[in-house]
Design an enzyme around this catalytic site. Structure first.
Site, PDB file in Angstrom:
ATOM      1  N   TRP A 149      21.002  12.007  54.846  1.00 58.35           N
ATOM      2  CA  TRP A 149      21.379  13.183  54.048  1.00 58.35           C
ATOM      3  C   TRP A 149      20.107  13.699  53.398  1.00 58.35           C
ATOM      4  O   TRP A 149      19.580  13.063  52.504  1.00 58.35           O
ATOM      5  CB  TRP A 149      22.418  12.758  53.022  1.00 58.35           C
ATOM      6  CG  TRP A 149      22.923  13.798  52.073  1.00 58.35           C
ATOM      7  CD1 TRP A 149      22.221  14.797  51.474  1.00 58.35           C
ATOM      8  CD2 TRP A 149      24.266  13.916  51.579  1.00 58.35           C
ATOM      9  NE1 TRP A 149      23.021  15.528  50.647  1.00 58.35           N
ATOM     10  CE2 TRP A 149      24.286  15.008  50.691  1.00 58.35           C
ATOM     11  CE3 TRP A 149      25.446  13.202  51.792  1.00 58.35           C
ATOM     12  CZ2 TRP A 149      25.445  15.394  50.008  1.00 58.35           C
ATOM     13  CZ3 TRP A 149      26.589  13.586  51.102  1.00 58.35           C
ATOM     14  CH2 TRP A 149      26.594  14.671  50.234  1.00 58.35           C
ATOM     15  N   ASP A 150      19.658  14.862  53.849  1.00 58.67           N
ATOM     16  CA  ASP A 150      18.372  15.387  53.385  1.00 58.67           C
ATOM     17  C   ASP A 150      18.570  16.498  52.354  1.00 58.67           C
ATOM     18  O   ASP A 150      19.684  17.023  52.172  1.00 58.67           O
ATOM     19  CB  ASP A 150      17.594  15.928  54.605  1.00 58.67           C
ATOM     20  CG  ASP A 150      16.103  15.665  54.497  1.00 58.67           C
ATOM     21  OD1 ASP A 150      15.600  15.601  53.353  1.00 58.67           O
ATOM     22  OD2 ASP A 150      15.440  15.536  55.540  1.00 58.67           O
TER      23      ASP A 150
ATOM     24  N   ASP B 195       7.673  11.133  53.070  1.00 54.97           N
ATOM     25  CA  ASP B 195       7.325  11.554  54.431  1.00 54.97           C
ATOM     26  C   ASP B 195       5.972  10.991  54.834  1.00 54.97           C
ATOM     27  O   ASP B 195       5.564  11.102  55.990  1.00 54.97           O
ATOM     28  CB  ASP B 195       7.286  13.088  54.526  1.00 54.97           C
ATOM     29  CG  ASP B 195       8.680  13.674  54.636  1.00 54.97           C
ATOM     30  OD1 ASP B 195       9.636  12.916  54.883  1.00 54.97           O
ATOM     31  OD2 ASP B 195       8.823  14.897  54.470  1.00 54.97           O
TER      32      ASP B 195
ATOM     33  N   ASP C 169      17.516  13.157  64.439  1.00 55.11           N
ATOM     34  CA  ASP C 169      17.079  13.919  63.262  1.00 55.11           C
ATOM     35  C   ASP C 169      17.388  15.405  63.421  1.00 55.11           C
ATOM     36  O   ASP C 169      18.205  15.814  64.254  1.00 55.11           O
ATOM     37  CB  ASP C 169      15.574  13.636  63.005  1.00 55.11           C
ATOM     38  CG  ASP C 169      15.229  13.625  61.526  1.00 55.11           C
ATOM     39  OD1 ASP C 169      15.171  14.722  60.929  1.00 55.11           O
ATOM     40  OD2 ASP C 169      15.033  12.537  60.959  1.00 55.11           O
ATOM     41  N   ASP C 170      16.735  16.184  62.628  1.00 55.15           N
ATOM     42  CA  ASP C 170      16.934  17.634  62.531  1.00 55.15           C
ATOM     43  C   ASP C 170      16.784  18.314  63.897  1.00 55.15           C
ATOM     44  O   ASP C 170      15.980  17.884  64.721  1.00 55.15           O
ATOM     45  CB  ASP C 170      15.847  18.149  61.569  1.00 55.15           C
ATOM     46  CG  ASP C 170      16.129  19.531  61.062  1.00 55.15           C
ATOM     47  OD1 ASP C 170      17.130  20.137  61.496  1.00 55.15           O
ATOM     48  OD2 ASP C 170      15.345  20.004  60.226  1.00 55.15           O
TER      49      ASP C 170
ATOM     50  N   CYS D   9      17.617  11.129  51.400  1.00 54.48           N
ATOM     51  CA  CYS D   9      16.273  11.651  51.647  1.00 54.48           C
ATOM     52  C   CYS D   9      16.170  12.995  50.955  1.00 54.48           C
ATOM     53  O   CYS D   9      17.159  13.708  50.819  1.00 54.48           O
ATOM     54  CB  CYS D   9      16.072  11.806  53.163  1.00 54.48           C
ATOM     55  SG  CYS D   9      14.479  12.490  53.626  1.00 54.48           S
TER      56      CYS D   9
ATOM     57  N   ASN E 210      15.763  19.487  51.318  1.00 49.33           N
ATOM     58  CA  ASN E 210      14.351  19.810  51.494  1.00 49.33           C
ATOM     59  C   ASN E 210      13.802  20.914  50.596  1.00 49.33           C
ATOM     60  O   ASN E 210      12.823  21.578  50.964  1.00 49.33           O
ATOM     61  CB  ASN E 210      14.087  20.161  52.958  1.00 49.33           C
ATOM     62  CG  ASN E 210      13.832  18.900  53.771  1.00 49.33           C
ATOM     63  OD1 ASN E 210      13.047  18.054  53.376  1.00 49.33           O
ATOM     64  ND2 ASN E 210      14.505  18.768  54.889  1.00 49.33           N
TER      65      ASN E 210
ATOM     66  N   TRP F 240       4.642  15.713  46.995  1.00 48.41           N
ATOM     67  CA  TRP F 240       5.154  15.485  48.340  1.00 48.41           C
ATOM     68  C   TRP F 240       4.119  14.652  49.128  1.00 48.41           C
ATOM     69  O   TRP F 240       2.919  14.936  49.075  1.00 48.41           O
ATOM     70  CB  TRP F 240       5.403  16.827  49.043  1.00 48.41           C
ATOM     71  CG  TRP F 240       5.846  16.627  50.455  1.00 48.41           C
ATOM     72  CD1 TRP F 240       7.089  16.255  50.877  1.00 48.41           C
ATOM     73  CD2 TRP F 240       5.032  16.728  51.623  1.00 48.41           C
ATOM     74  NE1 TRP F 240       7.098  16.118  52.240  1.00 48.41           N
ATOM     75  CE2 TRP F 240       5.855  16.399  52.735  1.00 48.41           C
ATOM     76  CE3 TRP F 240       3.696  17.048  51.840  1.00 48.41           C
ATOM     77  CZ2 TRP F 240       5.383  16.404  54.036  1.00 48.41           C
ATOM     78  CZ3 TRP F 240       3.226  17.043  53.147  1.00 48.41           C
ATOM     79  CH2 TRP F 240       4.069  16.728  54.232  1.00 48.41           C
TER      80      TRP F 240
END
Ligand code: GLA
Length: 714
Positions: free
Chosen positions: A462-463, A533, A348-349, A511, A465, A181
């Site tokens: 479209w994430d 990121d 965003d989020d 993403c 995580n 990451w």
């Protein structure tokens, strides 16, 4: 007589070393798969099996009796002793498979594209394999996959089913990209493949990448450079666990790539067809640069959505606000966004969740209703406000995931992927929804529809995580548990496909906690991907360089942020060499930084057709430490843009562009020059392409964290 011919003598010498015996063509049936400069030579042995001459082999044919090593798609259990491409258990428990050649069909899909299907069957079972190849002649691209089918009385259990198992000669160097990451693609490793099996793989289920990357480069006959060497780039179109194994048995090297066999036995029912993911091979006899330019052309035509459409300049609020915003805070960003020249705002989020508001990453994921306090009238007024300012509007979503602290999880705890009798393992406080369950498919598609149908929304990120660590499905039967890894990815593609079809005009960014998803399996439904990121431009220079082996600049989201606290001019220049965006609080920028950003946006608009649709030439490798340099040339060669990124203090040495028309005359202009720096010596002067490529251009940068973007126009 034969030995008098030096070419044949060389072949015989080679054959003696590698245990290959020459035969007259009449004794065997040979055929080839060809693109402009790449050939795969096949031979049907006297035993009826299909063989392949290793790529790079100077020999003309193989003696089938001696060469089980050279079987094309080798099967386990009946004589083949190396890493097999296919391993399965027949309905009667027989663990061996033995495939004979049946026939070949070739279909022209266009002037440039041919589909070849080679049929094989097992004489002892109603079991068939079709090896499929789509060749793109001009780009030297081969798409390869395998189709498996049977009519046995009960399911066959597939244990290993490679997409490809191409044979290469020895003396091959492998370049691969380990990461993590925020360090995606940052550490290219080039090593000689030596006897034994080298495996690159991932076992994380819902994305291909986090550590190992499903892209690699093979250099034949020694290491290659940007302009020299025979190179074969490989890229697996699969968004789940993958395996690429390079099996060197000193007689040749087999590159086996496909779905990772790890925990993934698959029961194939009679008359159903198992189709493996596509393996992409891209060939060049002229080094890495030529390979990438072909790859990019293929990608714009076939690999990404709307590859020939201009992308907007985007402003994202994530780095600016994180989870901390409401309607007014976001709306306050629109006027400066427009003023500075951006064209699209991405929210965003943090915009959703009511019982469990999404004010941090601990809660709310899965509850896709706008938060009443932050957005009392929902998303539509915010989108309308953005549109009113002349900005398009986009929204972040993460449809596959759920926080345990959510209404969704409270209502449907059995919808998540988990192992019975084990404590739930959270990553970023979240779990993966079980997409193989039809209700989950419906739920997720409805969530996506409700978001993308908001009037004024034309873009989405479209994430995804987290990855999979407890691969169990409460929905699938006990005997189907190992199929979850594969069924999940197919269900994901079904969801992405439905989304792309339902919203053909909505641009989508792929993403995954940074760059976890960047494979061409998903990318065909998306316009771009988020490489990492890590947006520190000092990291982005080598990172974007490495991604550029496989992906065109237009697909690579590159945003200007404050990460690393680098000079704004440097950050802007680096982002301009990708799909340009910003992730800054414009209201807090100094007047000077704001002017630099506005200048960069205006410059980018001038050259984005060149970076998006032109040919890339990588000039100076940033991994060497001092600076990175590259240039793009427009398809008609009338314009070019050169980027120089100074990573450490250095001399003011010239940069030599490539790919210009030697005859054309180009005028040199630095775009958005850094305030206070002396103009380039050759500013405004005109030279032929030949002169520029021979003598170079002296850039305006020499100190660490300076950059220079130079337009050449004829
Ligand atoms: C991931 C993405 C970021 C941002 C956050 C939001 O980490 O990579 O860009 O969207 O999610 O939670």
């Amino acid at each position: 007589m034969l030995r008098k011919n030096p070419f044949v003598a060389v072949c015989i010498g080679f054959a003696a070393i590698f245990g290959i015996a020459l035969q007259s063509p009449a004794e065997t049936q040979q055929f080839a798969l060809k693109t402009k400069s790449f050939t795969i030579n096949f031979q049907i042995g006297s035993d009826g099996r299909l063989y392949q001459l290793p790529i790079g082999s100077p020999s003309a044919s193989l003696n089938a009796k001696q060469i089980r090593n050279y079987e094309f798609y080798p099967q386990a259990g009946d004589g083949y002793i190396w890493e097999p491409a296919l391993q399965l258990v027949h309905a009667d428990g027989n663990t061996s498979t033995s495939l004979l050649y049946d026939g070949i069909t070739r279909t022209n899909e266009s002037d440039d594209i041919e589909l070849t299907r080679i049929r094989l069957h097992d004489p002892a079972y109603p079991f068939n394999v079709t090896l499929c190849f789509r060749t793109h002649r001009d780009e030297d691209v081969v798409e390869q996959w395998t189709e498996i089918q049977h009519q046995e009385p009960a399911p066959v259990v597939l244990k290993r089913m490679a997409s490809t198992s191409l044979l290469l000669n020895t003396n091959v160097y492998l370049t691969h990209f380990f990461g993590d990451w925020a360090k995606e693609m940052l550490s290219p490793i080039t090593e000689e493949i030596t006897p034994g099996t080298k495996i690159l793989d991932s076992k994380i289920g819902v994305r291909a990448d986090q550590f190992n990357n499903p892209n690699f480069i093979l250099s034949l006959n020694g290491k290659s450079t940007e302009t020299n060497g025979e190179v074969l780039a490989g890229s697996l179109e699969w968004s789940g666990s993958f395996q690429c194994a390079f099996d060197d048995n000193a007689r040749g090297i087999r590159a086996l790539c496909g779905i990772n066999p790890f925990m993934s036995s698959y029961r194939l029912k009679p008359n159903e067809t198992f189709i493996t993911p596509v393996m992409l091979w891209v060939w060049s006899s002229n080094g890495l640069g030529d390979m990438s330019r072909k790859f990019h052309r293929w990608a714009r035509d076939f690999g990404i959505r709307d590859g020939h459409k201009t992308r907007t300049v985007l402003l994202n609020n994530w780095e600016a606000t994180g989870f901390n915003f409401d309607f007014n805070r976001i709306a306050s960003l629109f006027a400066p966004a427009k003023e500075i020249g951006t064209e699209l705002f991405l929210l965003d989020d943090g915009w959703f969740g009511n019982k469990y508001p999404r004010t941090n990453d601990h809660a709310g994921l899965g509850d896709w209703q706008p938060n009443h306090q932050r957005l009392p009238d929902g998303l539509a007024p915010l989108a309308a406000e953005a549109n009113k300012h002349g900005l398009q509007f986009g929204i972040w979503m993460e449809p596959e995931m759920v926080n345990p602290k959510s209404e969704l999880f409270e209502q449907h705890p059995d919808w998540v992927i988990r192992q019975p009798k084990r404590d739930l393992e959270l990553q970023r406080n979240q779990l993966v929804l079980d997409l193989t369950r039809p209700e989950v498919q419906d739920f997720e598609f409805n969530a996506i529809k409700s978001i993308l149908s908001v009037p004024g929304v034309s873009y989405s990120k479209w994430d995804c995580n987290r990855y999979l660590t407890q691969p169990g499905s409460p929905y699938l039967a006990p005997e189907a548990q190992s199929e979850l890894w594969i069924d999940y990815v197919h269900a994901l593609y079904a969801l992405m496909d439905k989304t792309a079809k339902a919203f053909p005009n909505t641009e989508l960014m792929l993403c995954s906690g940074g760059g976890g998803r960047c494979d061409y399996g998903s990318l065909k439904y998306f316009h771009e991907f988020w490489p990492s990121d890590n947006t520190d431009p000092v990291s982005r220079v080598p990172m974007q360089w490495d991604y550029s082996y496989f992906y065109p600049a237009t697909a690579m989201a590159a945003h200007v942020t404050h990460m690393g606290h680098r000079p704004m001019h440097f950050a802007c220049s680096v982002a301009m060499s990708g799909r340009f965006g910003m992730d800054l609080d414009l209201t807090k920028l100094s007047a000077e930084d704001k002017a630099i950003c506005a200048g960069a946006i205006s410059a980018y608009k001038k050259i984005r057709d060149i970076t998006s649709f032109g040919d890339l030439y990588r000039l100076e490798d940033p991994h060497q430490g001092i600076r990175g340099a590259l240039n793009f040339v427009s398809p008609d060669t009338s314009r070019a843009v050169v980027f120089v990124f100074q990573l450490k203090d250095g001399e003011r040495t010239v940069v030599r562009p490539q790919g210009l028309d030697p005859e054309k005359r180009y005028t040199i202009n630095e775009l958005n020059p850094a305030p206070g720096r002396a103009a380039m010596e050759q500013e405004g002067q005109t030279f032929t392409g030949e002169e520029l490529m021979r003598n170079g251009i002296s850039p305006s940068c020499a100190k660490a964290l300076e950059a220079c973007v130079i337009e050449l126009h004829s």
